[in-house]
Motif scaffolding. Structure first.
Motif, PDB file in Angstrom:
ATOM      1  N   THR A  58       0.836  -1.601   0.054  1.00 16.74           N
ATOM      2  CA  THR A  58      -0.015  -0.206   0.437  1.00 16.74           C
ATOM      3  C   THR A  58       0.750   1.332   0.240  1.00 16.74           C
ATOM      4  O   THR A  58       2.099   1.140   0.090  1.00 16.74           O
ATOM      5  CB  THR A  58      -0.820   0.218   1.604  1.00 16.74           C
ATOM      6  OG1 THR A  58       0.081  -0.191   1.727  1.00 16.74           O
ATOM      7  CG2 THR A  58      -1.926  -1.098   1.265  1.00 16.74           C
ATOM      8  N   GLU A  59       0.091   2.827   0.102  1.00 16.66           N
ATOM      9  CA  GLU A  59       1.426   4.004  -0.595  1.00 16.66           C
ATOM     10  C   GLU A  59       1.983   4.143   1.232  1.00 16.66           C
ATOM     11  O   GLU A  59       3.164   4.206   0.821  1.00 16.66           O
ATOM     12  CB  GLU A  59       0.350   4.738  -0.754  1.00 16.66           C
ATOM     13  CG  GLU A  59       0.091   4.271  -2.438  1.00 16.66           C
ATOM     14  CD  GLU A  59      -1.091   6.294  -2.076  1.00 16.66           C
ATOM     15  OE1 GLU A  59      -0.900   7.064  -1.896  1.00 16.66           O
ATOM     16  OE2 GLU A  59      -1.283   6.271  -3.555  1.00 16.66           O
ATOM     17  N   ARG A  60       1.349   3.216   1.987  1.00 20.70           N
ATOM     18  CA  ARG A  60       1.747   3.490   3.434  1.00 20.70           C
ATOM     19  C   ARG A  60       3.050   2.715   3.580  1.00 20.70           C
ATOM     20  O   ARG A  60       4.363   2.898   3.639  1.00 20.70           O
ATOM     21  CB  ARG A  60       0.828   3.483   5.159  1.00 20.70           C
ATOM     22  CG  ARG A  60       1.817   3.027   5.747  1.00 20.70           C
ATOM     23  CD  ARG A  60       0.529   2.814   6.696  1.00 20.70           C
ATOM     24  NE  ARG A  60       0.381   3.927   8.055  1.00 20.70           N
ATOM     25  CZ  ARG A  60       1.221   4.551   8.555  1.00 20.70           C
ATOM     26  NH1 ARG A  60       1.939   4.392   9.281  1.00 20.70           N
ATOM     27  NH2 ARG A  60      -0.296   5.328   9.060  1.00 20.70           N
ATOM     28  N   ILE A 155     -17.687   6.694   4.867  1.00 13.36           N
ATOM     29  CA  ILE A 155     -17.188   8.044   3.960  1.00 13.36           C
ATOM     30  C   ILE A 155     -15.347   6.509   4.112  1.00 13.36           C
ATOM     31  O   ILE A 155     -14.957   7.392   4.741  1.00 13.36           O
ATOM     32  CB  ILE A 155     -17.337   8.741   3.874  1.00 13.36           C
ATOM     33  CG1 ILE A 155     -18.331   9.346   3.674  1.00 13.36           C
ATOM     34  CG2 ILE A 155     -16.836   9.231   2.080  1.00 13.36           C
ATOM     35  CD1 ILE A 155     -19.812   9.002   3.722  1.00 13.36           C
ATOM     36  N   ARG A 156     -15.443   5.841   2.729  1.00 13.01           N
ATOM     37  CA  ARG A 156     -13.189   5.392   3.106  1.00 13.01           C
ATOM     38  C   ARG A 156     -12.469   6.723   2.615  1.00 13.01           C
ATOM     39  O   ARG A 156     -13.168   7.614   1.737  1.00 13.01           O
ATOM     40  CB  ARG A 156     -13.376   4.882   1.776  1.00 13.01           C
ATOM     41  CG  ARG A 156     -11.671   4.149   2.043  1.00 13.01           C
ATOM     42  CD  ARG A 156     -11.762   5.453   0.705  1.00 13.01           C
ATOM     43  NE  ARG A 156     -10.156   4.763   0.262  1.00 13.01           N
ATOM     44  CZ  ARG A 156      -9.055   5.693  -0.277  1.00 13.01           C
ATOM     45  NH1 ARG A 156      -9.654   5.869  -0.555  1.00 13.01           N
ATOM     46  NH2 ARG A 156      -7.674   5.708   0.285  1.00 13.01           N
ATOM     47  N   VAL A 157     -12.095   6.976   3.331  1.00 11.43           N
ATOM     48  CA  VAL A 157     -10.978   8.453   3.390  1.00 11.43           C
ATOM     49  C   VAL A 157      -9.504   7.554   3.219  1.00 11.43           C
ATOM     50  O   VAL A 157      -9.589   6.795   3.309  1.00 11.43           O
ATOM     51  CB  VAL A 157     -11.061   9.183   4.789  1.00 11.43           C
ATOM     52  CG1 VAL A 157     -12.011   9.680   4.624  1.00 11.43           C
ATOM     53  CG2 VAL A 157     -10.876   8.631   6.045  1.00 11.43           C
ATOM     54  N   PRO A 199     -10.767  10.268 -12.985  1.00 14.93           N
ATOM     55  CA  PRO A 199      -9.557   9.046 -13.563  1.00 14.93           C
ATOM     56  C   PRO A 199      -9.458   8.190 -12.404  1.00 14.93           C
ATOM     57  O   PRO A 199      -9.455   7.034 -13.365  1.00 14.93           O
ATOM     58  CB  PRO A 199      -7.753   9.976 -14.056  1.00 14.93           C
ATOM     59  CG  PRO A 199      -8.559  11.408 -13.816  1.00 14.93           C
ATOM     60  CD  PRO A 199      -9.693  11.730 -13.293  1.00 14.93           C
ATOM     61  N   SER A 200      -8.914   7.824 -11.302  1.00 12.30           N
ATOM     62  CA  SER A 200      -9.046   7.341 -10.681  1.00 12.30           C
ATOM     63  C   SER A 200     -10.760   6.365  -9.851  1.00 12.30           C
ATOM     64  O   SER A 200     -10.280   5.075 -10.156  1.00 12.30           O
ATOM     65  CB  SER A 200      -8.519   7.807  -9.066  1.00 12.30           C
ATOM     66  OG  SER A 200      -7.270   8.510  -9.116  1.00 12.30           O
ATOM     67  N   PHE A 201     -11.839   7.181  -9.990  1.00  6.59           N
ATOM     68  CA  PHE A 201     -12.931   6.581 -10.184  1.00  6.59           C
ATOM     69  C   PHE A 201     -13.837   6.115 -11.276  1.00  6.59           C
ATOM     70  O   PHE A 201     -13.487   4.484 -10.798  1.00  6.59           O
ATOM     71  CB  PHE A 201     -13.610   7.599  -9.893  1.00  6.59           C
ATOM     72  CG  PHE A 201     -15.466   7.397  -9.360  1.00  6.59           C
ATOM     73  CD1 PHE A 201     -16.049   6.194  -9.389  1.00  6.59           C
ATOM     74  CD2 PHE A 201     -16.271   7.981 -10.478  1.00  6.59           C
ATOM     75  CE1 PHE A 201     -16.950   5.714  -9.026  1.00  6.59           C
ATOM     76  CE2 PHE A 201     -17.781   7.537 -10.634  1.00  6.59           C
ATOM     77  CZ  PHE A 201     -17.576   6.142  -9.769  1.00  6.59           C
TER      78      PHE A 201
HETATM   79  C1  GCU Z   1      -5.464   9.329  -5.699  1.00  9.91           C
HETATM   80  C2  GCU Z   1      -4.151   8.757  -5.735  1.00  9.91           C
HETATM   81  C3  GCU Z   1      -3.344   7.405  -5.218  1.00  9.91           C
HETATM   82  C4  GCU Z   1      -4.214   7.966  -3.941  1.00  9.91           C
HETATM   83  C5  GCU Z   1      -6.114   7.040  -4.714  1.00  9.91           C
HETATM   84  C6  GCU Z   1      -6.489   6.980  -3.380  1.00  9.91           C
HETATM   85  O1  GCU Z   1      -6.225   8.280  -6.607  1.00  9.91           O
HETATM   86  O2  GCU Z   1      -3.335   9.724  -6.879  1.00  9.91           O
HETATM   87  O3  GCU Z   1      -2.218   7.655  -5.099  1.00  9.91           O
HETATM   88  O4  GCU Z   1      -3.547   6.194  -3.863  1.00  9.91           O
HETATM   89  O5  GCU Z   1      -5.577   8.068  -4.636  1.00  9.91           O
HETATM   90  O6  GCU Z   1      -7.795   7.180  -2.675  1.00  9.91           O
HETATM   91  O7  GCU Z   1      -6.057   6.045  -2.045  1.00  9.91           O
END
Ligand code: GCU
Length: 314
Positions: A58-60, A155-157, A199-201
């Protein structure tokens, strides 16, 4: 353990770069472009290998791998970086920017440079920002046209204090979920709604589950391209320059891809039956006013930075 960068016996250095997005997303394409530019500048001696789709974490987790030097580079949302660099959370204040010019002036100016370097002391050196547009709500059963519609909704955050405070302030129940697990979380009803840029949606296919997209554009949180300082310090001055230039050029390319991707994504999700709406921003702005005071009380170091951002371009 993953080797973050390795020197093959051919004398070629390979830097591994992990991220959470799918390959059809413009940020992935920009990272591939970064790799191509670097390969060209270095005559094939310095290469970036991109691992998408949260394959490496994951990003973390990716940021943690960079910190220990097990991974060379990543691209994350500034909201994920907030846990590693307290200053950058300033970019998560809702309705922070007046318009796109304001965003460009802040990120492209002194403040942007300072923010990119703000995580260096945590072994995370920012190379450039990528455009991540504006974030808006999408939901499964009812559109979110006003803060009242968030009541009782999970709500997902992102994993970000700022995002949690914002959703609470608007009246919803914030639920942190990693991006790669969100499709299933929406499908299984662990969360009722989420928020992201078009674009992410679209590319994450969350629109298959969420049929309402309300463009309230509450935040404009950019993405950040980062290199582990452990890897950075192993590069020669010339290699550092090539990498920085390649990143800067990829940011210009990404900004071009982004504009097109936003339009295409909105057209495609609409074709797939998503109802797009443009709610009035005023009630959201009103509900989030108190968040500014709350965050500044908890994180007073942000006050000066926030003022500088608000004053930019005035
Ligand atoms: C954006 C962002 C991502 C992130 C994502 C999220 O799309 O570019 O890096 O992971 O939001 O909501 O987690």
């Amino acid at each position: 353990m993953l080797a973050s960068s390795c020197q093959l016996n051919t004398g070629v250095k390979v830097i591994k770069m992990g991220h959470a997005q799918v390959v059809s997303h413009p940020v992935h394409q920009a990272m591939i472009f970064l790799g191509e530019r670097l390969e060209e500048k270095s005559g094939g001696k310095l290469i970036v290998k991109v691992y998408p789709n949260q394959q490496l974490g994951t990003e973390r987790e990716l940021l943690e791998l960079l910190q220990i030097g097990s991974l060379g580079m990543t691209k994350v949302s500034a909201a994920s970086l907030e846990n590693f660099s307290p200053e950058i959370s300033v970019l998560g204040f809702p309705f922070l920017f007046r318009d796109d010019d304001h965003i460009a002036q802040v990120l492209g100016g002194e403040i942007g440079k300072e923010l990119l370097m703000s995580s260096e002391k945590y072994r995370l050196r920012g190379l450039c920002f990528y455009d991540a547009g504006k974030r808006s709500f999408y939901s499964k059963t009812q559109p979110i046209h006003s803060p009242q519609d968030l009541a009782g909704q999970k709500i997902r955050v992102q994993e970000s204090k700022m995002a949690i405070a914002m959703i609470k302030g608007m009246g919803g129940s914030p639920t942190p979920v990693a991006y790669g697990e969100l499709y299933t979380a929406l499908q299984q009803g662990i969360v009722d709604a989420a928020e992201n840029n078009p674009p992410s949606f679209y590319n994450s296919r969350h629109y298959e589950v969420c049929k309402f997209y309300a463009l309230d554009e509450h935040t404009a949180i950019p993405d950040v391209v980062l290199v582990s300082t452990i890897v950075w310090e192993q590069l020669s001055p010339q290699e550092k320059q090539w990498l920085q230039e390649a990143a800067d050029e990829s940011a210009v390319y990404q900004a071009e891809l982004w504009k097109k991707a936003v339009e295409e994504s909105l057209t495609e999700v609409e074709k797939a039956g998503v109802k797009i709406s443009y709610p009035s921003k005023e009630p959201f702005i009103k509900e989030t006013k108190a968040i500014y005071d709350q965050i500044l009380t908890e994180q007073p170091h942000l006050r000066r930075l926030l003022q500088r951002i608000q004053n930019t371009g005035l």
